[in-house]
Design an enzyme around this catalytic site. Structure first.
Site, PDB file in Angstrom:
ATOM      1  N   GLY A 131       0.814  -1.206   0.000  1.00  0.00           N
ATOM      2  CA  GLY A 131       0.000   0.000   0.000  1.00  0.00           C
ATOM      3  C   GLY A 131       0.848   1.257   0.000  1.00  0.00           C
ATOM      4  O   GLY A 131       0.556   2.230   0.703  1.00  0.00           O
TER       5      GLY A 131
ATOM      6  N   ASP B   4      -2.687  -7.545  -5.290  1.00  0.00           N
ATOM      7  CA  ASP B   4      -3.713  -7.513  -4.258  1.00  0.00           C
ATOM      8  C   ASP B   4      -3.208  -8.388  -3.116  1.00  0.00           C
ATOM      9  O   ASP B   4      -3.149  -9.619  -3.248  1.00  0.00           O
ATOM     10  CB  ASP B   4      -5.023  -8.052  -4.819  1.00  0.00           C
ATOM     11  N   VAL B   5      -2.800  -7.776  -2.025  1.00  0.00           N
ATOM     12  CA  VAL B   5      -2.161  -8.533  -0.946  1.00  0.00           C
ATOM     13  C   VAL B   5      -3.159  -9.352  -0.134  1.00  0.00           C
ATOM     14  O   VAL B   5      -2.778 -10.014   0.835  1.00  0.00           O
ATOM     15  CB  VAL B   5      -1.324  -7.623  -0.027  1.00  0.00           C
TER      16      VAL B   5
ATOM     17  N   TYR C 151     -13.075  -2.831  12.742  1.00  0.00           N
ATOM     18  CA  TYR C 151     -11.736  -2.261  12.564  1.00  0.00           C
ATOM     19  C   TYR C 151     -10.908  -2.443  13.833  1.00  0.00           C
ATOM     20  O   TYR C 151      -9.745  -2.864  13.782  1.00  0.00           O
ATOM     21  CB  TYR C 151     -11.877  -0.786  12.213  1.00  0.00           C
TER      22      TYR C 151
END
Length: 258
Positions: free
Chosen positions: A17, A67-68, A160
Site C-alpha cells: 500500500g 492484491d495482498v 476495525y
C-alpha cells in the site's frame, strides 16, 4: 557510531500500500535511510510515482501491482523481489482500512469479513510469504500497522478495532516464534494522520476537535510514522521486538482514536 545504527544502506524493504499516505511516507523514509524499496500498490499511477521518488533519492525501486489479500499474488511479489535483489530484509504490512464508524448491529457479515481481510489477513499472507526467505537469511524485520482503535475499545469501530487488536497480538506472538531466527516483529499504532485522502474529509472544526485531545497540538503526518518505521527497521532497534509503538501525538481520548 550510534547514528550509523539508523542506516539501512542496501537493505531491501517491501512496503504494501505504498502508493499514497502512510505507506508512501514509509517507503520514502526507508529510501532516505538507504534501503532499496519494493513498492506494492494496486493503483499503477500511484505505484509508479512512489517508485520514481524512491529513485530520486538515489535508491533502487521495484514497482509491483498486487492484491495482498491474494496469496498467489503475494508469492509473485516475493519471487520477483528475490529475483531483483536476492534478499528481503524488511516487510512493512501497511495495507489496511475500513475504519468507518458504524453501529455494531448494522455491520453485515460480508462487511465484517472484508474489514478483517484487508487489515488482518493481509498481515498473515504477507508475513508467511517472506518468512522462509528471512529464516534462511537468519535476519529480518517485520513491521505491522495497528491503530489506537486496536488498543482501546472504540464504539462504532468494532470490526476495525477487532482487526487491529488482533494485529497487536499477532505481532507479539510472532516476535516470540521468530526470535530464534533473528527476525524482529513490531507494530506501529498511528494516531490521527493527515494524509492526502483524509485532508479533504476533515473540516477545520473536526481538526480542532481532534487536536483538543492531543498533547502535541498538531495533526500527525506520514513522515511522523515513517521516522518510527525507520527506527524499528534499523539496528537501532535491534533489542526491540514484540512491541506496539504508539505514534499519536499523545492522544488522550480513547473514543476518538483512529
Amino acid at each position: 557510531m550510534i547514528l550509523s545504527k539508523f542506516q539501512l544502506t542496501d537493505r531491501v524493504a517491501i512496503v504494501t500500500g505504498a502508493g499514497k499516505g502512510i505507506g508512501k511516507g514509509i517507503a520514502l523514509g526507508l529510501a532516505e535511510a538507504g534501503a532499496n524499496v519494493v513498492i506494492v500498490e494496486l493503483v499503477v499511477e500511484d505505484r509508479d510515482a512512489t517508485a520514481a521518488e524512491v529513485r530520486a533519492r538515489g535508491r533502487r525501486a521495484l514497482a509491483l501491482s498486487a492484491d495482498v489479500r491474494n496469496s498467489e499474488q503475494v508469492q509473485d511479489v516475493v519471487q520477483k523481489t528475490i529475483a531483483e535483489f536476492g534478499r528481503i530484509d524488511i516487510l512493512v504490512n501497511n495495507v489496511g482500512g475500513g475504519g468507518f464508524p458504524s453501529p455494531f448491529m448494522d455491520i453485515s457479515e460480508n462487511r465484517w469479513d472484508s474489514v478483517l481481510r484487508i487489515n488482518l489477513k493481509t498481515c498473515v499472507i504477507c508475513t508467511q510469504a517472506v518468512m522462509k526467505t528471512m529464516i534462511g537469511q537468519k535476519r529480518g524485520v517485520i513491521i505491522n500497522m495497528a491503530s489506537g482503535a486496536g488498543l482501546v475499545g472504540t464504539p462504532r469501530q468494532t470490526a476495525y478495532g477487532a482487526a487491529k487488536a488482533a494485529i497487536v497480538n499477532l505481532t507479539d506472538s510472532l516476535a516470540s516464534e521468530l526470535a530464534p531466527f533473528n527476525i524482529r516483529v513490531n507494530c506501529l499504532a498511528p494516531g490521527p494522520i493527515l494524509t492526502e485522502a483524509l485532508a479533504g474529509m476533515y473540516t477545520e472544526a473536526a481538526k480542532a476537535e481532534l487536536m483538543s485531545h492531543l498533547a502535541i497540538k498538531r495533526m500527525g503526518t506520514p513522515q511522523d510514522i515513517a521516522a518510527a518505521a525507520v527506527f524499528l527497521a534499523s539496528d537501532a532497534a535491534e533489542w526491540v521486538t514484540g512491541k506496539t509503538l504508539q505514534v499519536d501525538g499523545g492522544y488522550r481520548c480513547p473514543h476518538m482514536q483512529v
